[in-house]
Enzyme design. Structure first.
Site, mmCIF file in Angstrom:
data_model
loop_
_atom_site.group_PDB
_atom_site.id
_atom_site.type_symbol
_atom_site.label_atom_id
_atom_site.label_comp_id
_atom_site.label_asym_id
_atom_site.label_seq_id
_atom_site.Cartn_x
_atom_site.Cartn_y
_atom_site.Cartn_z
ATOM 1 N N ARG A 36 0.851 -1.193 0.000
ATOM 2 C CA ARG A 36 0.000 0.000 0.000
ATOM 3 C C ARG A 36 0.878 1.232 0.000
ATOM 4 N NH1 ARG A 36 -4.588 0.491 4.492
ATOM 5 N NH2 ARG A 36 -2.872 0.953 5.879
ATOM 6 N N SER A 105 -12.584 -3.741 0.470
ATOM 7 C CA SER A 105 -12.865 -3.322 1.839
ATOM 8 C C SER A 105 -14.366 -3.213 2.044
ATOM 9 C CB SER A 105 -12.227 -1.951 2.121
ATOM 10 O OG SER A 105 -10.830 -2.020 1.991
ATOM 11 N N LYS A 134 -4.870 3.988 10.199
ATOM 12 C CA LYS A 134 -5.712 4.424 9.092
ATOM 13 C C LYS A 134 -6.906 5.116 9.712
ATOM 14 C CE LYS A 134 -6.890 2.647 4.514
ATOM 15 N NZ LYS A 134 -8.259 3.133 4.346
#
Lengths: 204, 204
Positions: A36, A105, A134
């Protein structure tokens, strides 16, 4: 789709190279690696992805690229992970082909419902617990939420957000097939041991 | 590859929608549109690209996506433009296929040399003049530099950077095949007229 799922964050590696952390984590037994990168240029991201892909070539561990289908295709990754701000699932599937791993997600029940009849490879319940890694996420699912997803969804469930050695067993018991971690491995003094600890809980 | 080449910048559109500016520019005669977005999410960029692609469907004007091969593939764009921080040319060509338009930025002589034997669709001499629109560029080529590129390179040349009605003729005389503009059209009171002015100069 059962195992420890590493999601990388170079800022949490404390000066160690991402490749170094990934290699140690893989030796410790992670079963999947997701790269990521939200700030690198395409050139830098692709370069890193190619390096990690080569490193993983010696292990039975798929490489998943977060968001960037172009990077995934160019480095020969095994799949992509698609969040709510990324390419729509159908477009990603069209570009990646039927055999690619494509995970998504799910942050709300609408997400869970939406993906129920699509051929996604897994759904990532995000976040299970509140996490500082996050912050642009929805309300945590909690163990109750995870149980509810498990009872409804036909897809493998990757749990992500605030997972560590102390809560891993409960997350598995609530229905998670995989445990995804960022800081637990990236920031660990010993990423190999951190990965192995979770793996042992999963296999225990 | 001769004509007015619009490169978009939503921040320079002064509150008008990008689609509105693009449509007016196309009516004014631009021959190519490049969407450049460095801050949008993949989802937003793709959504915009699909909207502009549909809008351009009525005109013989190719759509080029800056940097993002995934967005280009997903929206069915005609090509991509590759800068120095983007995917390497060979990787982009591999993903986009032999018929795609793939242009590259050349900011140095090393760049010009590098692309000489590759099948790029055009080279964009960037910047021709200093420009406030894009500040992460090399030293301006100037008209002399443009002439030197023209005498050496076998590729069509798109000139970009500080081009407007007053210098367009000189840029063409120095060897540019196309004139790329950002603010000249995006920030114009009348984007259609701004495009037409440059088109008229190109057509002499």
């Amino acid at each position: 789709m059962r195992g420890v799922y590493l999601v990388t964050d170079r800022d949490l590696c404390f000066g160690r190279s991402l490749e170094d952390v990934v290699l140690k984590a893989v030796r410790g037994g992670v079963s999947c690696v997701q790269l990521r990168e939200k700030t690198l240029s395409t050139k830098e991201f692709l370069s890193e992805a190619i390096a990690v892909k080569e490193l993983l070539g010696n292990f039975p561990v798929p490489l998943i690229i977060n968001d960037r289908v172009d990077v995934a295709l160019a480095c020969g990754a095994d799949g992509v992970h698609i969040g709510r701000d990324d390419m729509p699932y159908a477009a990603a599937r069209g570009l990646m082909g039927p055999r690619a791993i494509i995970g998504v997600s799910v942050e709300t029940w609408d997400d869970v419902m939406f993906f129920q009849d699509l051929d996604v490879s897994y759904i990532a319940a995000s976040p299970v617990f509140a996490t500082p890694t996050k912050t642009d996420t929805g309300k945590p699912w909690g163990l109750e939420g995870l149980r509810a997803i498990k009872s409804f969804s036909r897809h493998p469930i990757v749990a992500i957000g605030g997972i560590n050695e102390s809560n891993a067993r409960k997350v598995l018991e609530a229905g998670a097939d995989s445990l995804a971690v960022v800081s637990w491995i990236c920031s660990a003094d010993n990423p190999e041991m951190a990965a192995r600890q979770l793996k042992n809980i999963i296999e225990g």
